[in-house]
Every structure is written in structure tokens, then in C-alpha cells.
Design a protein around this motif. Structure first.
Motif, short mmCIF file in Angstrom:
data_model
loop_
_atom_site.label_atom_id
_atom_site.label_comp_id
_atom_site.label_asym_id
_atom_site.label_seq_id
_atom_site.Cartn_x
_atom_site.Cartn_y
_atom_site.Cartn_z
N GLY A 277 12.83 -5.00 3.54
CA GLY A 277 14.02 -5.31 4.31
C GLY A 277 14.89 -6.37 3.66
O GLY A 277 14.69 -6.76 2.51
N GLU A 278 15.86 -6.85 4.43
CA GLU A 278 16.82 -7.82 3.90
C GLU A 278 16.22 -9.17 3.61
O GLU A 278 16.75 -9.95 2.83
N VAL A 279 15.05 -9.48 4.25
CA VAL A 279 14.38 -10.74 4.01
C VAL A 279 13.44 -10.64 2.80
O VAL A 279 13.41 -11.53 1.96
N ALA A 280 12.68 -9.55 2.74
CA ALA A 280 11.77 -9.26 1.63
C ALA A 280 10.84 -10.44 1.29
O ALA A 280 10.78 -10.88 0.15
N PRO A 281 10.10 -10.96 2.27
CA PRO A 281 9.19 -12.07 1.98
C PRO A 281 7.88 -11.58 1.39
O PRO A 281 7.67 -10.37 1.22
N ILE A 282 6.99 -12.51 1.12
CA ILE A 282 5.61 -12.18 0.80
C ILE A 282 4.93 -11.80 2.11
O ILE A 282 5.07 -12.49 3.11
N VAL A 283 4.22 -10.69 2.12
CA VAL A 283 3.50 -10.25 3.31
C VAL A 283 2.01 -10.20 2.98
O VAL A 283 1.61 -9.64 1.95
N LEU A 284 1.19 -10.79 3.83
CA LEU A 284 -0.26 -10.78 3.62
C LEU A 284 -0.83 -9.43 4.00
O LEU A 284 -0.67 -8.97 5.14
N LEU A 285 -1.52 -8.78 3.05
CA LEU A 285 -2.07 -7.45 3.27
C LEU A 285 -3.54 -7.42 2.86
O LEU A 285 -3.97 -8.17 1.98
N ARG A 286 -4.28 -6.49 3.50
CA ARG A 286 -5.69 -6.29 3.14
C ARG A 286 -5.82 -5.12 2.18
O ARG A 286 -5.22 -4.06 2.39
N LEU A 287 -6.63 -5.32 1.18
CA LEU A 287 -6.86 -4.27 0.19
C LEU A 287 -7.70 -3.13 0.76
O LEU A 287 -8.58 -3.35 1.60
N LYS A 288 -7.41 -1.93 0.29
CA LYS A 288 -8.31 -0.82 0.57
C LYS A 288 -9.51 -0.96 -0.35
O LYS A 288 -9.40 -1.50 -1.45
N LYS A 289 -10.64 -0.52 0.08
CA LYS A 289 -11.85 -0.67 -0.72
C LYS A 289 -11.72 0.07 -2.05
O LYS A 289 -11.31 1.22 -2.11
N LYS A 290 -12.05 -0.62 -3.11
CA LYS A 290 -12.10 -0.07 -4.47
C LYS A 290 -10.76 0.51 -4.91
O LYS A 290 -10.70 1.45 -5.70
N ARG A 291 -9.66 -0.05 -4.43
CA ARG A 291 -8.35 0.46 -4.83
C ARG A 291 -7.54 -0.57 -5.62
O ARG A 291 -6.43 -0.27 -6.03
N ALA A 292 -8.08 -1.74 -5.83
CA ALA A 292 -7.29 -2.81 -6.45
C ALA A 292 -7.08 -2.59 -7.94
O ALA A 292 -8.02 -2.32 -8.68
N SER A 293 -5.83 -2.69 -8.36
CA SER A 293 -5.53 -2.66 -9.79
C SER A 293 -5.47 -4.08 -10.34
O SER A 293 -5.56 -4.28 -11.55
N ILE A 294 -5.33 -5.05 -9.44
CA ILE A 294 -5.23 -6.44 -9.89
C ILE A 294 -6.61 -7.06 -10.05
O ILE A 294 -7.60 -6.53 -9.56
N ALA A 295 -6.63 -8.21 -10.72
CA ALA A 295 -7.88 -8.97 -10.88
C ALA A 295 -8.09 -9.79 -9.61
O ALA A 295 -7.73 -10.96 -9.53
N VAL A 296 -8.69 -9.16 -8.59
CA VAL A 296 -8.77 -9.74 -7.25
C VAL A 296 -9.45 -11.11 -7.24
O VAL A 296 -8.95 -12.07 -6.64
N ASN A 297 -10.58 -11.23 -7.88
CA ASN A 297 -11.34 -12.48 -7.85
C ASN A 297 -10.56 -13.65 -8.46
O ASN A 297 -10.73 -14.79 -8.06
#
Length: 400
Positions: A277-297
């Protein structure tokens, strides 16, 4: 025929309100003026009462989507004569009672333009219009006119000026209007301050290559500098943590598109609307299991939620589309210090953290940090409530 005055207060500047009123008045063939003042938006026009009141209601009903009206009134004033309908600037003002326009995320029209090879703003990293772009971070004074912003340093080219003065153009009286011929210039430099790339397209490609190599790149954004690196690289994220002296506090990630966010995270429609949206903030989200492409730890040690945002400026959009992967995008500061926004301080206060800096020649007047928002489900319903995280405020004024 009487002369009427409409006064509207709230968030009515920097949102395309005057061009909207102009077009509405021209359609109804009314003569008058519309102008910004320190106490809001003012409209004066000549009409019979049976025309004036419906016009007043139409102004309020069809107000620009970014506007936020807090008060309005219409009243008769001393009879005046107008030749046509005009947008006026530089009204004499005495006291301020105005809701400042915030910085808005890039709109879909501008997103389409920078991605269209046949558009004159293709790949231009500072594309804006009346519906998006920086406002609060560029303001020197009020009311919101170009001469009172950091954009006053950039003289519009002939084509931009034609857009600015054409009532049928969506950049009519867009105070941040510019293009690659007359606008803001990118610059990529090393730690010695030596500029080695000023071409926007090439600078973006080189930043992508630097991320691939695990380098830390400081980027001048809307309200300050962000420190960025490849979010999928454990080594890159750990290097950033070590240099920033931030051993465990979570980092936010910027994803290239909403599709990748949906693929990796549990998302609700309210969260997706907030992200894009027009604000486009950071939104806290929960990862789906075994779907992370980022280095979560490394990105969020010991946590099960990740701060996610989408590209909210043309520059970030071009960078992330070229990269195709999420990046860490954290405030350009040392732990517990305010975000760096002055160009000279990126070479002093942030020295030793970044390897390269992508900057530009437009001054940031007021610093701002990205906001953080968390949604929580309401019991016994399918709706979500919005809960600011750690008191963060919207419109890029919180802290992360």
C-alpha cells in the motif's frame, strides 16, 4: 452569482488535491482559484448556490485517495471576478495549522513507467507523480511547493515542465517531478569517496554484482541510508552484524515481489495490502516451514517472525528486480544511534561498515526510518487487527 470560499483541512497538500479541484472546476466551467496555505487548502469560485453546494460536495466525495480530510466548510465572501480557474502558489501566510504530507510509496503507474522500455522514465530511479514519492523528507518550509523542497535545486526540463503545467497530465503540479534529463543523479563510490559509476543503469548492475560477491552496500534512500547485503548469504549477514556491532537484534529483509513473499511466508490479505500500500512499512510475518530462501538463523537469531518489506521507491524496485532475491535492508547507523542521512556522515559515522555506497545528489531535509507493523488475529473472527510493534509509527517514521 456569488463568490464562495471552501476551506479544507487535514492531509490536503502533496496528494494531488489542487489538480483534482482544477479539473473538477474546469469540467463544470467554474471560474476561480485553488491554493495551498498553512492552514490547509482553499478554493474560491463564482457560482449560483444551486451550483456551489453540489460542487462543494463533489470536491469532498471525490478527494484524492491519499488525502485525509479533518475539517471542511463553505461560506460566501466578498464578490470577486475571475477570468478562468487557476492554481495559485506562494500565498501570504502567517500561522501554521497543517498536517504535513508524509512520504508515499511508489504508485503502480510509476512502477509501470520505470519498467516500460518505451517510456521516457524507463529505469529512472527517482520517478514520482502526484500520487507517490517523497514529501516530508524533502520539505524545507510550508506550504508544500517545489521552491520549499529539496527539489528546488533541480530545474525541470522542457518536457517535465510541460507535464507540470498540463491539467490533463497526472503530473500536473507534481512538486517532485523530474526525469533522467533534469533530475536526481545516482553515484556509486568506494570507501575512499572515489566515484566510479554515475550512469544509473550501470550503477544498479554493479550493486547487484557487489551483493553477489557478499559485499555490504550503503544506499541513500528517502529518509536516510540503509545498509544492505544478500539476505541468502550467511557470510554476508554475519559480516554486517560484526561491523555494525549488532550481535543478535533482528534484521529486516526487502523482497523483490509479493509473489516470493507469499511463497515463503504465512500471509493474510490485510498484511499483503499493508505491504504493497501507500505506507509500505515493514510487516512482521511467519515463515512457512522449510520455505526460507534467506539465512534465517543469521537474519533473525532465535525468532520465528521476520520483518519483511517490498521495494517502496523506484530505486529499490530497479535494484530488487535486477537481483531477484531478498536483501537485508537495515538502518544506516550504529546500534542505538539515529539513522545517518547526511552524505558526509556516511563516510565518517558509518566508515568501516560498508564496502561501497550508492548515493545521489538530492538532499534529505528530515531523516526517517522504516516503520514496523504487526498484525494479530481477532478472536472468533476472520479479520486481523493492526498492532504497531514497539510503538513504531506509520509513514516511515518509526525505528527498526
Amino acid at each position: 452569482m456569488k463568490t464562495w470560499h471552501i476551506h479544507i483541512t487535514g492531509r490536503v497538500q502533496g496528494v494531488g488535491f489542487r489538480p483534482y479541484v482544477y479539473r473538477l472546476a474546469a469540467k463544470q466551467k467554474l471560474n476561480g482559484i485553488v491554493y495551498n496555505d498553512l492552514d490547509g487548502l482553499h478554493i474560491q469560485f463564482v457560482a449560483k448556490e444551486e451550483t456551489a453546494i453540489p460542487f462543494y460536495k463533489s470536491v469532498l466525495k471525490g478527494a484524492p485517495s491519499l488525502a485525509k480530510i479533518t475539517g471542511h466548510t463553505i461560506f460566501k465572501v466578498k464578490d470577486q471576478s475571475f477570468q478562468d480557474f487557476q492554481i495559485l502558489q506562494n500565498q501570504e501566510v502567517k500561522t501554521a495549522a497543517l498536517m504535513l504530507p508524509p512520504d508515499f510509496a511508489m504508485c503502480e503507474n510509476c512502477r509501470t513507467e520505470i519498467q516500460s522500455s518505451d517510456n521516457r522514465r524507463a529505469l529512472y530511479p527517482f520517478t514520482t507523480c502526484t500520487q507517490c514519492g517523497p514529501r516530508f523528507s524533502l520539505i524545507n518550509n510550508l506550504p508544500f511547493e517545489r521552491e520549499f523542497t529539496a527539489m528546488n535545486e533541480f530545474k525541470m526540463c522542457t518536457t517535465c515542465n510541460e507535464e507540470y503545467t498540463n491539467p490533463e497530465n497526472h503530473r500536473y503540479h507534481s512538486q517532485t517531478n523530474s526525469c533522467s534529463d533534469c533530475g536526481v543523479r545516482l553515484s556509486l563510490a568506494n570507501t575512499l569517496g572515489e566515484e566510479f559509476e554515475s550512469n544509473s543503469d550501470l550503477a544498479i548492475k554493479k550493486v547487484v554484482a557487489l551483493w553477489e560477491k557478499g559485499k555490504i552496500v550503503a544506499i541513500k534512500g528517502i529518509g536516510g541510508y540503509l545498509l544492505t547485503c544478500d539476505a541468502t548469504s550467511s557470510n554476508a549477514v554475519n559480516t554486517l552484524r560484526k561491523r555494525k556491532h549488532r550481535p543478535s537484534k533482528p534484521f529486516a529483509c526487502m523482497y523483490p515481489n509479493v509473489e516470493l513473499v507469499q511463497r515463503e511466508f504465512q500471509t493474510h490479505v490485510s498484511e499483503l495490502e499493508m505491504l504493497s500500500g501507500e505506507v509500505a512499512p515493514i510487516v512482521l510475518l511467519r515463515l512457512k516451514k522449510k520455505r526460507a530462501s534467506i539465512a534465517v538463523n543469521e537474519v533473525v537469531p532465535g525468532l520465528d517472525q521476520i520483518g519483511v518489506m517490498l521495494p517502496y521507491t523506484p530505486l529499490y524496485e530497479l535494484l530488487l528486480q535486477a537481483y531477484g532475491k531478498p536483501i537485508v535492508a537495515t538502518s544506516g547507523n550504529l546500534s542505538n544511534a539515529s539513522i545517518v542521512f547526511e552524505d558526509r556522515k556516511v563516510f565518517s559515522e558509518l566508515a568501516g561498515i560498508w564496502d561501497y555506497v550508492l548515493t545521489n545528489d538530492r538532499e534529505i531535509i528530515t531523516s526517517q526510518d522504516d516503520s514496523v507493523v504487526r498484525f494479530s488475529p481477532l478472536k472468533k473472527t476472520n479479520t486481523y487487527s493492526q498492532v504497531p510493534w514497539f510503538g513504531a509509527q506509520l509513514f516511515r517514521t518509526g525505528f527498526k
